[in-house]
Structures are given as structure tokens and as C-alpha cells.
Design an enzyme around this catalytic site. Sequence first.
Site, mmCIF file in Angstrom:
data_model
loop_
_atom_site.group_PDB
_atom_site.id
_atom_site.type_symbol
_atom_site.label_atom_id
_atom_site.label_comp_id
_atom_site.label_asym_id
_atom_site.label_seq_id
_atom_site.Cartn_x
_atom_site.Cartn_y
_atom_site.Cartn_z
ATOM 1 C CB THR A 163 -0.931 -0.046 1.139
ATOM 2 O OG1 THR A 163 -1.846 -1.044 1.163
ATOM 3 C CG2 THR A 163 -1.732 1.220 1.383
ATOM 4 C CB THR A 177 0.349 -4.143 6.303
ATOM 5 O OG1 THR A 177 -1.101 -4.228 5.564
ATOM 6 C CG2 THR A 177 0.802 -2.782 6.383
HETATM 7 N N1 ASP Z 1 -2.610 -5.769 0.339
HETATM 8 C C1 ASP Z 1 -1.810 -4.892 0.771
HETATM 9 C C2 ASP Z 1 -0.421 -5.710 0.571
HETATM 10 O O1 ASP Z 1 -0.057 -6.392 1.728
HETATM 11 C C3 ASP Z 1 -2.102 -4.208 1.858
HETATM 12 C C4 ASP Z 1 -1.066 -3.417 2.810
HETATM 13 O O2 ASP Z 1 0.264 -3.024 2.099
HETATM 14 O O3 ASP Z 1 -1.313 -2.841 3.558
HETATM 15 O O4 ASP Z 1 0.475 -5.498 -0.133
#
Ligand code: ASP
Length: 347
Positions: free
Chosen positions: A16, A92
Amino acid sequence: MKNDTSAILMIYTGGTIGMKKDHNEGTLKPYDFSQIYDGVPELRQFAATIDSYTFDPLIDSSDVEPSNWQALAELIKEKYDEYDGFVVLHGTDTMCYSASALSFMLDGLTKPVIFTGSQLPVGVPRTDGKENLISAVEIAAAKDAEGHAMVPEVCIFFNSMLMRGNRCVKVNSEGFDAFHSPNCPPLAQAGITIKYNTEIIRKPLDWYQSLSVNAKLDTRVSILKIHPGITPEVVRQIVCGKSSRAVILETYGSGNAPAKEWFIDILAEAAKEGKILVNVTQCLTGTVDMNIYANGKVLAKLGVVSGYDSTTESCLAKLFFLMGKSSDNEKVRLLMGKNLKGEISVN
Ligand code: ASP
């Protein structure tokens, strides 16, 4: 090292933090590194020298595979002598798995490897990415009075907290406090200054040892989450499946599972086949102790080994790593009970 100031390599894998909205689909997609640099112009003024490396292709971390961990570990190894610290920008969703894996794969670490990311892309006004990124760089660059890294560990920095990577769980899909480290206190906390919890930060025995990468992973692990109403068919399929060498049992409380005859029989069958069975608790905090209840003791008698206060993410990564290193299941069972990289509270 390039000069007196620290040199940091920022590795952008996706997530993200650097995503942009695809207006046709209305979804977030990984974007190139310029998105991050433009969103955090402070990086250009940093005292540390910061270089960047972008993964190709960039990925949403829900697509992460062990091959990505291998690429990341090999990259850190290749660039190790050129930099004082590494910041890994990562989605994340699977950050805890990746940080856990890297903590086992990188052997002889004397420099920080700090994972971070964000809940909102850096291009969004209320982003948490800016704060996370700037503090992660500062921590990766920090040295003590002797010139050694303040935190020579694989960590996650998020929402003002520096946590040991193999102790973290993602606990919030929306809030900025996305990660907790329930069984290990934070290694540092960022406020007006960054306060390091030096007592618990792991230090190498030899600051001049070289880094080696354990890239071989054996991924033949299944996970059984026990729940009321679970059927013999489901348990048998997961525990006795031919494709797994180890099974993580996510049990209740202090490591308890049903003591029903059919359940014990299936586990006994798997144990007889030589499978590695590891017990981790579904509870966020606390440890497995199979000696408290009769239902736990049954598992211990079958040869199920304790995962202590390990997270499932870390237990999985540890099994991949240990099984990649050895074909001897007894040796793997033994090492699962040892604290290798601060992942369990056992001496
Ligand atoms: N779907 C994203 C990922 O894990 C979520 C994030 O980065 O917070 O790449």
C-alpha cells in the site's frame, strides 16, 4: 560503507505504501518508487545516504511466495558490505511472514533489516507511510557509541513501535496500529526521540562475522486450526495428507485440543508416520504448556512438540527453514524447542 554518515538501502517490494488508485477499476495497485519519493521529499534531506532498489514486478504482499524471501535475502547478502542498514518496504498483509522468514534465513546479521509499510499510500494526505518510513530509515541508520548498529535484527517498524519481526502479528486491517508483538516488548519506541530498549535487543557475538543466507526452504507444512465441530474428515485430510512433512496445530488456550478417540487416533497415525507436529496457541498472548490440562498432556504423549509462545507466522517460517536445512525430523523437532532468533521466550 560509503562515508561517515550511514548508508541505507531501501528495498521496495510493493504494498500500500507505494500504491496508486487505478481509476478504471477503483482498486489500489503497486506503483513505481517515484510515488514514494515524491510523497516523502524529506528522504532527500536525510543525513544518511539512501539508495533504492525496486522489485520487478512489484507485488501486493498477498502474492508473496518463499521465492520472494529468497530473492530478498540474496539481495541483502549481495549488498551487505555496501550498506549500514536495510529498509524493506512491504505490504502489511504478509509482512509478519516475510520478517519471520528473513530472521531465520539471514545468519550472522550485524546490521538492521527494518520492514515497514503503511495502511494508506504515501500520496494520500493522512498517510501513515511517511512517519513509518522516516523513522524506519532513522533506526536503520542508528549506531551506538562504538559505531555498531543499534538494532542488528530483522524488525518491523509500524505506528511508532519497533518490534522483533518474528514476534509480530497483524491485528488491524484498518487502524494505523496494524501490528502487535504480544509476547515480546517493543525493541524501540519513537516519540520526540527514539528510545531503544537496549536490554532486549539481540547483539551478535562477533560484530565482524560475515552474513550467510539459508536460502533452502522446505515448505511442506500444513496448518490445522482446531474448532468446535471439526470433523474427522477435515482433520485427517490436513494432518495425514501425503504432501506435508510437518503440521502446525493451532490449539486452544495453553495448548489444548479435543481428547476424542478419533482425534487422538488420527494424530497418533501421523506421529507414527514420523510427521513433525507442532502445537501453537490460538491465543494472542501467552504460551503453550501441554502439562496443565489432561487434554494437553495427551498431545505431548503423542510426541507433539511445543511451539511455546510462537506466532503461527513465525512457527511456519521456522519449520520451512529448519526442514530446508535438515532431512532429519527428530533434529527439526528438537530445534523447534530452541530459541534461535528471539522467536520464542525460551532460553
Ligand atoms: N494488500 C496490501 C499488501 O499487503 C496491504 C498493505 O500493504 O497494507 O500488499
